[in-house]
Scaffold this active site. Sequence first.
Site, PDB file in Angstrom:
ATOM      1  N   ASP A  62      -3.084  -8.270  -0.866  1.00 11.20           N
ATOM      2  CA  ASP A  62      -3.900  -9.244  -2.061  1.00 11.20           C
ATOM      3  C   ASP A  62      -2.777 -10.202  -2.728  1.00 11.20           C
ATOM      4  O   ASP A  62      -3.226 -11.201  -3.600  1.00 11.20           O
ATOM      5  CB  ASP A  62      -3.936  -8.422  -3.409  1.00 11.20           C
ATOM      6  N   ASP A  98      -0.856  -3.798   2.535  1.00 13.73           N
ATOM      7  CA  ASP A  98       0.010  -3.373   1.458  1.00 13.73           C
ATOM      8  C   ASP A  98      -0.901  -2.446   1.250  1.00 13.73           C
ATOM      9  O   ASP A  98      -1.972  -1.400   1.314  1.00 13.73           O
ATOM     10  CB  ASP A  98      -0.575  -4.788   1.562  1.00 13.73           C
ATOM     11  N   LEU A  99       0.314  -2.123   0.145  1.00 11.08           N
ATOM     12  CA  LEU A  99       0.077  -0.859  -1.413  1.00 11.08           C
ATOM     13  C   LEU A  99      -0.348  -1.504  -2.158  1.00 11.08           C
ATOM     14  O   LEU A  99      -1.818  -1.305  -2.772  1.00 11.08           O
ATOM     15  CB  LEU A  99       1.621  -0.117  -0.580  1.00 11.08           C
ATOM     16  N   ASP A 100       0.174  -1.953  -3.168  1.00 14.70           N
ATOM     17  CA  ASP A 100       0.004  -2.611  -4.125  1.00 14.70           C
ATOM     18  C   ASP A 100      -1.074  -3.890  -4.389  1.00 14.70           C
ATOM     19  O   ASP A 100      -1.170  -4.286  -3.952  1.00 14.70           O
ATOM     20  CB  ASP A 100       1.646  -3.314  -5.576  1.00 14.70           C
ATOM     21  N   SER A 124       4.965  -3.624   2.845  1.00 11.91           N
ATOM     22  CA  SER A 124       5.167  -3.311   1.394  1.00 11.91           C
ATOM     23  C   SER A 124       6.527  -3.829   1.121  1.00 11.91           C
ATOM     24  O   SER A 124       7.325  -3.963   1.758  1.00 11.91           O
ATOM     25  CB  SER A 124       4.638  -2.161   1.051  1.00 11.91           C
ATOM     26  N   ARG A 125       6.375  -4.876   0.290  1.00  9.13           N
ATOM     27  CA  ARG A 125       8.088  -5.774  -0.598  1.00  9.13           C
ATOM     28  C   ARG A 125       8.115  -4.626  -1.430  1.00  9.13           C
ATOM     29  O   ARG A 125       9.059  -4.976  -2.440  1.00  9.13           O
ATOM     30  CB  ARG A 125       7.466  -7.086  -0.843  1.00  9.13           C
ATOM     31  N   LYS A 163       6.645 -10.862   4.395  1.00  7.07           N
ATOM     32  CA  LYS A 163       6.245  -9.617   4.925  1.00  7.07           C
ATOM     33  C   LYS A 163       6.724 -10.398   6.139  1.00  7.07           C
ATOM     34  O   LYS A 163       6.083  -9.850   7.602  1.00  7.07           O
ATOM     35  CB  LYS A 163       4.704  -9.461   5.031  1.00  7.07           C
TER      36      LYS A 163
END
Length: 171
Positions: free
Chosen positions: A126, A27-29, A70-71, A103
Site C-alpha cells: 500500500d 505487505d501486511l498493514d 513487512s516493515r 523493503k
Amino acid sequence: MGDDKVKSEALEVLGSFQVLPRLIVFDLDYTLWPFYCECRSKQVMPSLYPHVKGILNALKDKGVDVAIASRSPTADIAKTFLDKLGIRSMFVAQEIFSSWTHKTEHFQRINWRTRVPYSSMLFFDDENRNIQAVSKMGVSSILVGKGFTLGALREGLKKFSENSASSRSSQ
C-alpha cells in the site's frame, strides 16, 4: 462475498493467465489487514480484508507460493495475528522487521531463502515508495488502494504477464 466464492473467482482469474508468478509477496498493514499491527494489542482478534483468505487459498491450490515483506516494528504482534487468523503456515517466507530500506532488504532475504528470482515474483503493497524500490529490483509490483482484492490480483497478474512477455522477447 464468502471465502469459497472469492476462492472460486480467484481460481478463475488465475486460470486465465498462461504464466503465473512462482512467488507472490504481500505487505501486511493496509494490504492484507486494515490496520497497523503496532497500534493493536496481541489480545484482540484481528481481521483480514474480505478477499484475502479466499485468494490465499486459491493460490495454494494453484501451487503459487506466498511470502510476507513487512516493515512492522512489532514482528511479534504481526506473527501472533497471522497465527490467530490461521494463515501463518501458508507463507514460505516471513520477513517482518523494521527497516529504512523500503523493503529491498526484505526481498534480498526472501530471494536467498526461496531461491526464486526477482523476475518470478509479484508484490502487493500500500506504499508507493516500497513499490518503486522493489520494482527496481525486477519484481512486478502493484500498489493496492484499500487492501488486497480480486481486482488487485487481476491487475498484478496482468502486469506480471506483460513483464514476463517483454523479458522473454528481449532474450
